[in-house]
Design a protein around this motif. Structure first.
Motif, PDB file in Angstrom:
ATOM      1  N   CYS A 161       9.324 -43.346  36.068  1.00 51.38           N
ATOM      2  CA  CYS A 161      10.421 -44.326  36.155  1.00 51.38           C
ATOM      3  C   CYS A 161      11.798 -43.716  35.932  1.00 51.38           C
ATOM      4  CB  CYS A 161      10.175 -45.473  35.176  1.00 51.38           C
ATOM      5  SG  CYS A 161       8.692 -46.402  35.575  1.00 51.38           S
ATOM      6  N   GLY A 187       4.755 -41.973  38.541  1.00 51.30           N
ATOM      7  CA  GLY A 187       5.251 -42.907  39.534  1.00 51.30           C
ATOM      8  C   GLY A 187       6.627 -43.483  39.259  1.00 51.30           C
ATOM      9  N   ASP A 188       7.163 -44.141  40.282  1.00 52.97           N
ATOM     10  CA  ASP A 188       8.570 -44.542  40.331  1.00 52.97           C
ATOM     11  C   ASP A 188       9.467 -43.308  40.241  1.00 52.97           C
ATOM     12  OD1 ASP A 188       7.652 -47.097  40.628  1.00 52.97           O
ATOM     13  OD2 ASP A 188       8.462 -47.875  38.749  1.00 52.97           O
ATOM     14  N   ASP A 241       3.819 -45.025  42.157  1.00 56.88           N
ATOM     15  CA  ASP A 241       3.690 -46.444  41.873  1.00 56.88           C
ATOM     16  C   ASP A 241       4.309 -47.207  43.043  1.00 56.88           C
ATOM     17  OD1 ASP A 241       2.853 -48.640  40.465  1.00 56.88           O
ATOM     18  OD2 ASP A 241       4.522 -48.677  39.082  1.00 56.88           O
ATOM     19  N   ASP A 242       4.941 -48.320  42.775  1.00 57.98           N
ATOM     20  CA  ASP A 242       5.418 -49.147  43.892  1.00 57.98           C
ATOM     21  C   ASP A 242       6.790 -48.762  44.441  1.00 57.98           C
ATOM     22  OD1 ASP A 242       6.415 -49.963  41.425  1.00 57.98           O
ATOM     23  OD2 ASP A 242       6.471 -52.086  41.950  1.00 57.98           O
ATOM     24  N   THR A 310      -3.138 -46.622  42.535  1.00 57.17           N
ATOM     25  CA  THR A 310      -3.405 -48.067  42.354  1.00 57.17           C
ATOM     26  C   THR A 310      -2.598 -48.925  43.331  1.00 57.17           C
ATOM     27  OG1 THR A 310      -1.649 -48.319  40.712  1.00 57.17           O
ATOM     28  CG2 THR A 310      -3.843 -47.734  39.881  1.00 57.17           C
ATOM     29  N   ARG A 311      -1.981 -48.319  44.339  1.00 58.10           N
ATOM     30  CA  ARG A 311      -1.121 -49.078  45.260  1.00 58.10           C
ATOM     31  C   ARG A 311      -1.683 -49.191  46.672  1.00 58.10           C
ATOM     32  NH1 ARG A 311       2.265 -52.677  43.193  1.00 58.10           N
ATOM     33  NH2 ARG A 311       2.762 -51.903  41.126  1.00 58.10           N
ATOM     34  N   GLN A 356      -2.706 -42.995  35.566  1.00 55.20           N
ATOM     35  CA  GLN A 356      -2.500 -44.099  36.515  1.00 55.20           C
ATOM     36  C   GLN A 356      -1.110 -44.649  36.186  1.00 55.20           C
ATOM     37  OE1 GLN A 356      -2.868 -47.646  35.057  1.00 55.20           O
ATOM     38  NE2 GLN A 356      -2.421 -46.286  33.322  1.00 55.20           N
ATOM     39  N   PRO A 357      -0.512 -45.430  37.100  1.00 59.27           N
ATOM     40  CA  PRO A 357       0.916 -45.689  36.920  1.00 59.27           C
ATOM     41  C   PRO A 357       1.298 -46.606  35.757  1.00 59.27           C
ATOM     42  CG  PRO A 357       0.258 -45.973  39.202  1.00 59.27           C
ATOM     43  CD  PRO A 357      -0.997 -45.855  38.404  1.00 59.27           C
ATOM     44  N   THR A 358       0.416 -47.475  35.308  1.00 52.88           N
ATOM     45  CA  THR A 358       0.885 -48.538  34.414  1.00 52.88           C
ATOM     46  C   THR A 358       0.042 -48.624  33.149  1.00 52.88           C
ATOM     47  OG1 THR A 358       1.565 -50.873  34.374  1.00 52.88           O
ATOM     48  CG2 THR A 358      -0.419 -50.330  35.650  1.00 52.88           C
ATOM     49  N   ASP A 406       5.492 -47.179  34.154  1.00 49.39           N
ATOM     50  CA  ASP A 406       5.788 -48.437  34.838  1.00 49.39           C
ATOM     51  C   ASP A 406       6.540 -49.478  34.009  1.00 49.39           C
ATOM     52  OD1 ASP A 406       5.671 -50.624  36.755  1.00 49.39           O
ATOM     53  OD2 ASP A 406       3.886 -51.348  35.727  1.00 49.39           O
TER      54      ASP A 406
END
Ligand code: FE2
Length: 507
Positions: A161, A187-188, A241-242, A310-311, A356-358, A406
């Motif tokens: 992030c 991620g991010d 991530d997203d 996970t996306r 994993q991202p979160t 995340d």
């Protein structure tokens, strides 16, 4: 723009280079008006015998940093360019171990992904690139310990992030100065949008949807010297991530674009730009409609790191799911779930790090007797979480430690199955820069979720994990002020997980 090769320059630099770079005779000469290596160098996916080397040549009229410096909008026709690489056992490149030439071309944004093989396990190496008259900065990387090696310690950082506008990357400057074997990014890595206020710098462009726009966004983030330094200092493992595509997307659905066909074109553009900017293995036949990024990375007998996606394969979450429906929702997709089962069964390492991202643990967001959960996290995919935890339990993994990001808060958690059995330990890193949730929302989370043994929502930084046979020690590191480009960083909390005893222990 690349200038036409100048014959005199070609002769001079060609001869000089030939002494140092034996293979450069076949490298096409070119001069550059700006440094083509302005995005730095990186390495990743270390194995006992190899590592991936990365760079991307960039041709800009201005030095990197202003947001428009990387605009590819008019799609200029840059020619293919031969890039020489070498990897050495010493920083002075006296003991070159491998070298070669690859051609970088416009189809993949002149990115370079080299899979080096034939290296020694558990060693530092130094690498660099040359294109025409330009020499890249030197990167340092480390191979993984041999399979089955009785390695006694391993240290890595994990981060997530990094909204570019909301702060400086002082956390990465601090990380780059540490003694680490690896960095894991959860991620991010980029953000598609300008969130929040009080920016210290600007994207300068709107949300990307086309390939050149995602490339520009990645190039902008990569132009940060502190991020570059952290890439040049250690090998990285990365998942996404997203925000690498668009906020809260799942599989072929996005909350802001409900037409799957159009969204999948956008997703392919985002995946391609991600690939072009990450130190991940070269693709034999690039196709970005799908991109497998999950993987299992071994570091001797001490630990392995399993990174999840996970996306890409998750079921798009309906707004008001029925409990019966929820039992079949998948976060990982059937194929990745089966792969995870097998991987956990086959893994023999003392510690299993699951990236994993979160946050994997549940997190009730509602104060009082009712419950409310995020519809973007594992709480919305409870049966999928149950299957993942069953997979860990049935594999009888000695020490599973889940790491995530995340949420823009630091968390340390005891991961419990539905029957309240303690199954794993979990650490979520706060953001490098991205805005934290409100104090009241955070207080509610801490009051409602006793298995979240620790939380911190006011700080930004990253985590360190020091793995040894008898314990894994986790340090939470925060920067003094993410809005200060000269911020310092320091540990503010520490935990240990003891061998054979899942659960986090505050030091
Ligand atoms: Fe984020």
């Amino acid at each position: 723009m690349i200038r036409q090769p100048n014959r005199r320059h070609f002769l001079a630099s060609g001869l000089a280079a030939a002494a140092v770079w034996p293979m450069l005779g076949s490298v096409r000469a070119a001069q550059f008006e700006t440094d083509p290596f302005a995005l730095g160098v990186a390495s990743g996916c270390p194995t006992p015998s190899g590592v991936v080397l990365w760079t991307r040549l960039i041709f800009a009229d201005a030095a990197p940093s202003p947001a428009d410096a990387f605009s590819f909008a008019p799609a200029p026709q840059f020619p293919p360019i031969d890039v020489a690489w070498e990897i050495a056992a010493d920083e002075g490149f006296a003991r070159v171990r491998q070298s070669g030439i690859v051609t970088a071309d416009e189809r993949l944004a002149h990115s370079v992904h080299v899979q080096v093989e034939g290296l020694e396990p558990d060693r530092w190496y130094f690498y660099r690139f040359r294109a025409g008259d330009a020499l890249s900065p030197v990167g340092r990387t480390r191979t993984a310990p041999a399979a089955g090696a009785e390695n006694g310690r391993f240290s890595f950082a994990f981060a997530a992030c990094q909204q570019y506008e909301q702060g400086w990357y002082s956390a990465y400057r601090d990380m780059a100065g540490r003694d680490l074997d690896l960095v894991v990014h959860l991620g991010d890595y980029i953000y598609e949008k300008s969130y929040g206020a009080g920016h210290v710098r600007e994207h300068g462009t709107g949300a990307p949807s086309l390939l050149f726009e995602y490339r520009d966004r990645h190039a902008l983030y990569k132009s940060d010297p502190d991020l570059m330094a952290a890439h040049a200092a250690f090998p990285w493992l990365v998942t996404w991530d997203d925000h690498e595509v668009v906020d809260n997307y799942g599989q072929d659905a996005s909350p802001t674009d409900r037409r799957p066909e159009a969204f999948l074109r956008r997703r392919a553009a985002a995946y391609q730009a991600w690939y072009e900017h990450m130190p991940v293995p070269p693709l034999a036949a690039p196709s970005f409609e799908a991109l497998r990024i999950y993987g299992h990375h071994r570091f001797g007998s001490l630990l392995d790191v399993t990174l999840l996606d996970t996306r890409q394969y998750r079921d798009p979450a309906p707004e008001a799911p029925q409990p019966a429906e929820m039992s079949r929702y998948t976060m990982l997709g059937a194929e990745q779930e089966a792969w995870f089962d097998r991987t956990m069964q086959e893994s023999k390492a003392k510690w299993s790090i699951i990236g994993q991202p979160t946050l994997l643990s549940s997190r009730d967001l509602e104060l009082g007797p009712g419950t409310r959960y995020s519809d973007d996290g594992w709480d919305h995919f409870r049966s999928a979480r149950g299957r993942l935890l069953n997979s860990l339990r049935s594999a009888d993994r000695a020490n599973p430690v889940v790491i995530g990001g995340d949420l823009h808060c630091f968390y340390a958690a005891d991961v419990k199955a539905e029957d309240q059995t303690l199954v794993a330990s979990e650490f979520v890193t706060g953001s490098i820069t991205s805005n934290a949730p409100s104090a009241s929302a955070f207080e509610t989370v801490m009051a409602e979720n006793p298995h979240l043994r620790f939380g911190e929502a006011r700080k930004h930084g990253y985590c360190l994990m020091h793995v040894a046979p008898d314990q894994a020690r986790v340090e939470l590191v925060a920067v003094s002020d993410r809005k200060d480009p000269a911020a310092s960083a320091a540990k503010f909390q520490e935990f240990v997980v003891l061998d054979g005893m899942p659960g986090v222990n505050r030091v």
